[in-house]
Structure formats: C-alpha cells, structure tokens
Design an enzyme around this catalytic site. Structure first.
Site, PDB file in Angstrom:
ATOM      1  CE  LYS A   1      -3.205   7.561  -2.268  1.00  0.00           C
ATOM      2  NZ  LYS A   1      -4.415   8.419  -2.672  1.00  0.00           N
TER       3      LYS A   1
ATOM      4  CG  ASP B   1      -2.936  -6.397   9.308  1.00  0.00           C
ATOM      5  OD1 ASP B   1      -3.167  -6.014   8.159  1.00  0.00           O
ATOM      6  OD2 ASP B   1      -3.424  -6.896  10.144  1.00  0.00           O
TER       7      ASP B   1
ATOM      8  N   GLY C   1      -7.670   5.337   2.059  1.00  0.00           N
ATOM      9  CA  GLY C   1      -8.909   4.253   2.645  1.00  0.00           C
ATOM     10  C   GLY C   1     -10.374   4.719   3.468  1.00  0.00           C
ATOM     11  CE1 TYR C   2     -14.454   1.812   4.993  1.00  0.00           C
ATOM     12  CE2 TYR C   2     -11.292   0.457   5.801  1.00  0.00           C
ATOM     13  CZ  TYR C   2     -12.866   0.318   5.080  1.00  0.00           C
ATOM     14  OH  TYR C   2     -13.113  -0.724   4.905  1.00  0.00           O
ATOM     15  CG  ASP C   3      -7.262   9.008   5.976  1.00  0.00           C
ATOM     16  OD1 ASP C   3      -7.914   8.229   7.718  1.00  0.00           O
ATOM     17  OD2 ASP C   3      -6.181   8.765   5.357  1.00  0.00           O
TER      18      ASP C   3
ATOM     19  CG  ASN D   1      -1.749   0.938   1.440  1.00  0.00           C
ATOM     20  OD1 ASN D   1      -1.089   2.317   0.336  1.00  0.00           O
ATOM     21  ND2 ASN D   1      -2.930   1.060   1.756  1.00  0.00           N
TER      22      ASN D   1
HETATM   23  P1  ITT Z   1      -1.031  -4.456   3.127  1.00  0.00           P
HETATM   24  O1  ITT Z   1      -1.689  -5.165   3.628  1.00  0.00           O
HETATM   25  O2  ITT Z   1       0.128  -4.521   1.819  1.00  0.00           O
HETATM   26  O3  ITT Z   1       0.513  -3.651   4.204  1.00  0.00           O
HETATM   27  P2  ITT Z   1      -3.364  -3.057   2.789  1.00  0.00           P
HETATM   28  O4  ITT Z   1      -3.716  -2.031   2.692  1.00  0.00           O
HETATM   29  O5  ITT Z   1      -4.168  -4.320   2.354  1.00  0.00           O
HETATM   30  O6  ITT Z   1      -1.867  -3.280   2.291  1.00  0.00           O
HETATM   31  P3  ITT Z   1      -4.438  -3.771   5.548  1.00  0.00           P
HETATM   32  O7  ITT Z   1      -3.785  -5.324   4.827  1.00  0.00           O
HETATM   33  O8  ITT Z   1      -3.598  -3.349   6.701  1.00  0.00           O
HETATM   34  O9  ITT Z   1      -3.455  -2.976   3.909  1.00  0.00           O
HETATM   35  O10 ITT Z   1      -5.302  -3.087   5.345  1.00  0.00           O
HETATM   36  C1  ITT Z   1      -5.655  -1.945   5.762  1.00  0.00           C
HETATM   37  C2  ITT Z   1      -7.136  -1.531   5.780  1.00  0.00           C
HETATM   38  O11 ITT Z   1      -7.478  -0.186   6.686  1.00  0.00           O
HETATM   39  C3  ITT Z   1      -6.342  -0.446   4.441  1.00  0.00           C
HETATM   40  O12 ITT Z   1      -6.833  -0.736   3.144  1.00  0.00           O
HETATM   41  C4  ITT Z   1      -7.498   0.864   5.176  1.00  0.00           C
HETATM   42  O13 ITT Z   1      -9.363   0.089   4.299  1.00  0.00           O
HETATM   43  C5  ITT Z   1      -7.854   1.160   6.404  1.00  0.00           C
HETATM   44  N1  ITT Z   1      -6.451   1.996   7.403  1.00  0.00           N
HETATM   45  C6  ITT Z   1      -5.359   1.889   7.596  1.00  0.00           C
HETATM   46  N2  ITT Z   1      -5.037   2.344   8.443  1.00  0.00           N
HETATM   47  C7  ITT Z   1      -5.259   3.902   7.449  1.00  0.00           C
HETATM   48  C8  ITT Z   1      -5.651   5.266   7.179  1.00  0.00           C
HETATM   49  O14 ITT Z   1      -4.843   5.647   8.076  1.00  0.00           O
HETATM   50  N3  ITT Z   1      -6.620   5.497   7.408  1.00  0.00           N
HETATM   51  C9  ITT Z   1      -7.874   4.844   6.381  1.00  0.00           C
HETATM   52  N4  ITT Z   1      -8.196   3.565   6.304  1.00  0.00           N
HETATM   53  C10 ITT Z   1      -7.074   3.300   6.717  1.00  0.00           C
END
Ligand code: ITT
Length: 194
Positions: free
Chosen positions: A11, A69, A153-155, A9
C-alpha cells in the site's frame, strides 16, 4: 531513471507510485530481485531505518534505491508508537491489531491529549553510496473510533489538522496532498527535477 522501491508494504508502494506518476521515473519493486535479504529495522530514528533499508537495496540491486520509514507519534504517549508503528502490538502484528492497541492505550484521553503526527523519512541512495534524505510531517489528532475504509495502518483514526474526516475517509489524491509521505516525496521530486 529506474529506482528500486525498498519496501515490502504494497500500500505504501502504491502511494509512492501514485504520487510520482507522470515523472520520468520507473519504480521497480523488490519482487524483481529474488533473494533480497530481510533487513532488520533496529534504528532509533526514522532516518536511520530509511537509510539502512535504501543502502541495503542499492547495494544488492546495483540500482538507485528509495526507502521510506514512517510512523505515528503521539506526544501524550511519549511519542509512541514512533519507529515501532508497524509492530506496536507485537512482532508481525496486523494494522488492525496495532490500531486497536492504540485506541486502547488512549482510552479516556481528553481531546487536548489526542494530538498526533505522522512522520515520513525518505532515503534516496545511489549504488556508489551517495545519499540524500527528505522528511515530511502531517499533524492532527487521534479519534476515539475507526472511520473509513481507505488507506492503511492508522489512517482510520487519524484526523489531519483542520479536517473532520480521517485519512481513511479521504480519496487517494486528498490524502496525498496532505500526507507526510506526499510532503517528503515532493521534496525528493524537487531535488531530482529542479
Ligand atoms: P517497509 O519497512 O517494508 O517499508 P512497513 O510497513 O514495515 O514496510 P515501516 O517500518 O515504515 O513500514 O512502518 C510504518 C508503519 O507506520 C506502517 O505499518 C503503519 O502502521 C504506519 N504508517 C506509516 N505511514 C502511514 C500512513 O500513511 N497511514 C497510516 N499508517 C501509516
């Protein structure tokens, strides 16, 4: 010290780089290690998924690895989307689709039922298997519509406690000073540079 960031990810990686800027650490990304296999995030907790991702990267790259995570927990949805935050609307779902599903699932919820928190578990793993995990949280509430264009994401629907702007309406440094990721990284920093 070189640390490989175990995330796909971009961002998230940008936030981690930003929060750690100025420290004696160079973050490498997985782009520098072609052939890295996909790791299934099948754990029931943020910690187990973070450890699984970081262990796989430390083993493959033979460098210290850092994985995050993270996700959103809404008590009135039995803590969903939780560890499924990235795929709440289905496997491979976009941020947009996940966010729409959240707003749909919470339609009609009164203010008192809109509490939420972001959770982040950071796992730091050395190639010899030694590891340490750090958790960070930020509590707040879910709005009824999207506001702001920053972040990811949900920001756009998350209002941290005591603020009337979403994370997506804040600049990077304001989000970092309050966020679950910022708080977990602060603990890692205190561990690495006591
Ligand atoms: P990696 O596993 O490759 O790190 P990912 O996006 O799949 O990337 P996660 O499995 O940890 O990461 O999922 C985290 C999700 O939770 C992410 O896609 C967002 O939807 C949400 N999220 C996590 N941190 C956030 C943030 O700071 N602001 C907004 N949404 C967030």
């Amino acid at each position: 010290m070189d640390i490989v960031l175990a995330t796909t990810n971009k961002k998230k990686a940008a936030e981690m780089n930003r929060i750690f800027a100025g420290n004696a650490i160079r973050f490498l990304t997985l782009d520098a290690f072609p052939g890295y296999p996909d790791v299934e995030e099948d754990g029931k907790t943020f910690r187990s998924n973070a450890l699984k991702k970081a262990r796989a990267v430390a083993c493959f790259t033979v460098h210290p690895a850092l994985a995050d995570d993270s996700g959103l927990e809404v008590p009135s949805l039995h803590n969903a989307p939780g560890v499924y935050s990235a795929r709440y609307a289905g496997e491979g779902a976009t941020d947009e689709k996940n966010l729409k599903k959240l707003l749909r699932d919470m339609r009609g919820f009164k203010a008192g039922d809109r509490a939420a928190r972001f959770v982040c578990c950071m796992a730091f793993v050395l190639p010899d298997g030694h590891h340490k995990t750090f958790s960070g949280y930020v509590t707040g509430r879910i709005g009824t519509k999207k506001r702001g264009d920053n972040g990811f994401g949900y920001d756009p629907v998350f209002y941290p406690e005591g603020r009337n702007r979403t994370f997506a309406e804040m600049d990077a440094s304001e989000k970092d000073s309050l966020s679950h990721r910022g708080r977990a990284l602060k603990k890692l920093s205190q561990y690495l540079f006591p």
